[in-house]
Scaffold this motif. Structure first.
Motif, PDB file in Angstrom:
ATOM      1  N   UNK A   1    -140.707  56.160 -46.059  1.00 33.97           N
ATOM      2  CA  UNK A   1    -140.464  55.290 -47.195  1.00 33.97           C
ATOM      3  C   UNK A   1    -139.753  54.023 -46.716  1.00 33.97           C
ATOM      4  N   UNK A   2    -140.147  52.895 -47.250  1.00 35.25           N
ATOM      5  CA  UNK A   2    -139.570  51.608 -46.884  1.00 35.25           C
ATOM      6  C   UNK A   2    -138.193  51.473 -47.540  1.00 35.25           C
ATOM      7  N   UNK A   3    -137.227  50.974 -46.757  1.00 32.08           N
ATOM      8  CA  UNK A   3    -135.876  50.786 -47.277  1.00 32.08           C
ATOM      9  C   UNK A   3    -135.445  49.338 -47.092  1.00 32.08           C
ATOM     10  N   UNK A   4    -134.458  48.937 -47.895  1.00 31.76           N
ATOM     11  CA  UNK A   4    -133.942  47.569 -47.817  1.00 31.76           C
ATOM     12  C   UNK A   4    -132.423  47.588 -47.904  1.00 31.76           C
ATOM     13  N   UNK A   5    -131.807  46.717 -47.133  1.00 31.24           N
ATOM     14  CA  UNK A   5    -130.375  46.450 -47.246  1.00 31.24           C
ATOM     15  C   UNK A   5    -130.215  45.015 -47.703  1.00 31.24           C
ATOM     16  N   UNK A   6    -129.445  44.832 -48.763  1.00 28.29           N
ATOM     17  CA  UNK A   6    -129.193  43.510 -49.329  1.00 28.29           C
ATOM     18  C   UNK A   6    -127.682  43.281 -49.311  1.00 28.29           C
ATOM     19  N   UNK A   7    -127.256  42.215 -48.643  1.00 26.45           N
ATOM     20  CA  UNK A   7    -125.839  41.860 -48.643  1.00 26.45           C
ATOM     21  C   UNK A   7    -125.660  40.526 -49.356  1.00 26.45           C
ATOM     22  N   UNK A   8    -124.486  40.374 -49.961  1.00 26.32           N
ATOM     23  CA  UNK A   8    -124.216  39.123 -50.666  1.00 26.32           C
ATOM     24  C   UNK A   8    -122.790  38.665 -50.385  1.00 26.32           C
ATOM     25  N   UNK A   9    -122.618  37.362 -50.470  1.00 23.43           N
ATOM     26  CA  UNK A   9    -121.297  36.732 -50.433  1.00 23.43           C
ATOM     27  C   UNK A   9    -121.227  35.866 -51.686  1.00 23.43           C
ATOM     28  N   UNK A  28    -138.147  48.084 -58.358  1.00 18.58           N
ATOM     29  CA  UNK A  28    -139.391  48.166 -59.158  1.00 18.58           C
ATOM     30  C   UNK A  28    -140.618  48.273 -58.249  1.00 18.58           C
ATOM     31  N   UNK A  29    -140.500  47.771 -57.025  1.00 17.95           N
ATOM     32  CA  UNK A  29    -141.597  47.843 -56.052  1.00 17.95           C
ATOM     33  C   UNK A  29    -141.605  49.180 -55.300  1.00 17.95           C
ATOM     34  N   UNK A  30    -140.663  50.071 -55.642  1.00 19.88           N
ATOM     35  CA  UNK A  30    -140.620  51.390 -55.031  1.00 19.88           C
ATOM     36  C   UNK A  30    -139.822  51.472 -53.741  1.00 19.88           C
ATOM     37  N   UNK A  31    -138.961  50.483 -53.502  1.00 14.41           N
ATOM     38  CA  UNK A  31    -138.167  50.435 -52.278  1.00 14.41           C
ATOM     39  C   UNK A  31    -136.805  51.080 -52.516  1.00 14.41           C
ATOM     40  N   UNK A  32    -136.323  51.832 -51.545  1.00 11.45           N
ATOM     41  CA  UNK A  32    -134.976  52.380 -51.576  1.00 11.45           C
ATOM     42  C   UNK A  32    -134.029  51.261 -51.137  1.00 11.45           C
ATOM     43  N   UNK A 143    -141.584  40.313 -49.678  1.00 11.07           N
ATOM     44  CA  UNK A 143    -140.888  41.116 -48.673  1.00 11.07           C
ATOM     45  C   UNK A 143    -141.541  42.490 -48.528  1.00 11.07           C
ATOM     46  N   UNK A 144    -141.822  43.105 -49.658  1.00 16.23           N
ATOM     47  CA  UNK A 144    -142.424  44.446 -49.647  1.00 16.23           C
ATOM     48  C   UNK A 144    -143.817  44.409 -49.036  1.00 16.23           C
ATOM     49  N   UNK A 145    -144.613  43.436 -49.419  1.00 11.07           N
ATOM     50  CA  UNK A 145    -145.971  43.313 -48.887  1.00 11.07           C
ATOM     51  C   UNK A 145    -145.944  43.168 -47.351  1.00 11.07           C
ATOM     52  N   UNK A 146    -145.051  42.346 -46.861  1.00 12.98           N
ATOM     53  CA  UNK A 146    -144.937  42.149 -45.409  1.00 12.98           C
ATOM     54  C   UNK A 146    -144.454  43.432 -44.731  1.00 12.98           C
ATOM     55  N   UNK A 147    -143.452  44.089 -45.306  1.00 16.61           N
ATOM     56  CA  UNK A 147    -142.908  45.314 -44.714  1.00 16.61           C
ATOM     57  C   UNK A 147    -143.958  46.418 -44.657  1.00 16.61           C
ATOM     58  N   UNK A 148    -144.766  46.544 -45.680  1.00 17.67           N
ATOM     59  CA  UNK A 148    -145.777  47.603 -45.707  1.00 17.67           C
ATOM     60  C   UNK A 148    -146.849  47.396 -44.650  1.00 17.67           C
ATOM     61  N   UNK A 149    -147.070  46.164 -44.246  1.00 17.71           N
ATOM     62  CA  UNK A 149    -148.018  45.883 -43.173  1.00 17.71           C
ATOM     63  C   UNK A 149    -147.476  46.343 -41.829  1.00 17.71           C
ATOM     64  N   UNK A 150    -146.142  46.369 -41.690  1.00 13.64           N
ATOM     65  CA  UNK A 150    -145.505  46.731 -40.419  1.00 13.64           C
ATOM     66  C   UNK A 150    -145.248  48.230 -40.286  1.00 13.64           C
ATOM     67  N   UNK A 151    -145.146  48.916 -41.421  1.00 11.02           N
ATOM     68  CA  UNK A 151    -144.788  50.347 -41.384  1.00 11.02           C
ATOM     69  C   UNK A 151    -145.987  51.209 -41.041  1.00 11.02           C
TER      70      UNK A 151
END
Length: 151
Positions: A1-9, A28-32, A143-151
């Protein structure tokens, strides 16, 4: 499963809202998704996800958030080959050529790290408005579309 880390300042709350909108769209795109404040984030933990996102402000004449300087330094020496990145942030157009300079700086550092750009950077004037919500949803989808091409 594709995961994402989001940091903010954030200083005013605007960039936390930007990060929240990105996280909601990724979910909503199904990413953890894991969302954290930049000063509370260990870079080693951040880089474990497939999709890496920074949402940060720029203040004064192009200055980076002080709380993100160590994180930025770690990013500049990282090898993120195989990761997908995106950068978004809010700033104030009043500063003209310095508007959202931090977004540009993080974008360049990610690119130098070997990570693959998953979406064009998003620069928001002050707080996110309705059109920005749509831009951030498209940003997340790219982001999701690009990540799914790499996984």
């Amino acid at each position: 499963m594709v995961s994402a880390n989001v940091v903010f300042a954030t200083m005013t709350g605007n960039n936390e809202e930007v990060a929240d909108l990105v996280c909601d769209a990724l979910t909503r795109e199904g990413i953890v998704v894991n969302e954290t404040e930049i000063s509370q984030t260990e870079f080693a933990d951040f880089q474990t996800a497939d999709i890496l996102v920074v949402c940060a402000y720029t203040y004064d004449e192009g200055a980076m958030p002080e709380e993100g300087l160590d994180f930025f330094a770690d990013l500049q020496s990282a090898d993120l080959t195989g990761k997908v990145f995106g950068v978004a942030g809010s700033g104030d157009k009043f500063y003209g050529e310095y508007f959202n300079r931090t977004v540009d700086n993080f974008d360049a550092a990610f690119e130098a790290s070997g990570a693959q750009r998953g979406a064009n950077k998003v620069k928001i004037d002050l707080e996110p408005y309705e059109e920005d919500v749509e831009r951030l949803a498209n940003f997340a989808a790219d982001l999701v579309q690009t990540a799914k091409k790499l996984v």
